[in-house]
Design an enzyme around this catalytic site. Structure first.
Site, PDB file in Angstrom:
ATOM      1  NE  ARG A 189      -2.085  -0.624   3.614  1.00 37.16           N
ATOM      2  CZ  ARG A 189      -2.568  -0.944   5.180  1.00 37.16           C
ATOM      3  NH1 ARG A 189      -3.815  -0.270   5.341  1.00 37.16           N
ATOM      4  NH2 ARG A 189      -1.501  -1.396   6.038  1.00 37.16           N
ATOM      5  CG  ASN A 197      -4.305  -4.412   3.111  1.00 40.89           C
ATOM      6  OD1 ASN A 197      -4.005  -4.558   2.468  1.00 40.89           O
ATOM      7  ND2 ASN A 197      -4.093  -4.809   4.967  1.00 40.89           N
TER       8      ASN A 197
END
Length: 243
Positions: free
Chosen positions: A18, A36
């Site tokens: 990320r 997520n």
């Protein structure tokens, strides 16, 4: 302006993916989010110019350890303009802390691997240096200098490994503290459940008492009414009157 919605599959959670996606998006001046999603994927929404979005898709298909993207599911749409910038949508603090620890441990392992590779190269260089001792004093002096540098590198590597061990020990202590906190939370939840159960029992007892009291009062009022009616009949029979 276009919008692209992506589901990234593979080794993409708990490996720093990320953060990498956010850095790429910001360099390309895109807006959107990355987060997520259960069980193992990452969802990305990005808006911007078409060329920048295509470059973004190429860049986030990362195959460099510890990240390995196996598949990108892509859906195009018109931009909504709902995002001011690109950011990470994070989970709760325990999940995020655990992910940071996992990423740190992976990078530490990678550093150790690189250190071992450097050590192997250093040993090979030392072997070659020994084989070339016959070249002369000048070469020997240069080789000695190289060995000194290699020794310093080994010392630095040893210091790095020692620091890494210390970091792992700190991480173990932090995990132990987390376990203790979770255990206390479980105990508190158990106490709350017990209190709620007692409250339910008390409420049921109060309801039963109210029902018994209502029944008792109804019987008593009925008996009083019957007694009044008997008194009225007795008065009438005696020739009296009842108001």
């Amino acid at each position: 302006m276009l919008r692209v919605e992506i589901i990234a599959k593979g080794d993409v959670q708990r490996v720093g993916y990320r953060d990498a996606v956010q850095n790429i998006a910001r360099k390309l001046r895109l807006s959107g989010t990355v987060e997520n999603v259960e069980p193992y994927d990452v969802r990305i929404v990005a808006e911007g110019e078409e060329d920048a979005l295509k470059e973004f898709l190429r860049a986030i298909n990362i195959q460099e350890r510890p990240i390995r993207v196996e598949e990108l599911q892509v859906r195009w749409a018109d931009a909504t303009g709902e995002f001011q910038y690109f950011r990470i949508l994070r989970g709760d603090w325990q999940e995020e802390l655990g992910e940071r620890f996992d990423v740190a441990i992976r990078y530490l392992h990678r550093s150790i691997e690189l250190g071992e590779q450097n050590l192997a190269v250093s040993k090979e260089t030392l072997a070659v240096s020994k084989e070339n001792l016959s070249i002369g004093r000048m070469m020997l002096e240069k080789q000695d200098q190289m060995l000194e540098k290699q020794d310093r590198m080994l010392e630095k590597q040893d210091a790095m490994l020692e620091k890494q061990d210390q970091m792992l020990e700190k991480q173990d202590r932090m995990l132990e503290k987390q376990d203790a906190m979770l255990e206390k939370q479980d105990q508190m939840l158990e106490k709350q459940d017990a209190m709620l159960e007692k409250q339910d029992e008390t409420i049921e007892e109060l309801r039963g008492m109210r029902s018994d009291l209502r029944e008792h009062m109804d019987k008593r009022f009925a008996r009083i009414e019957n007694e009044i009616a008997e008194i009225k009949r007795a008065i009438r029979e005696l020739g009296g009157s009842c108001i």
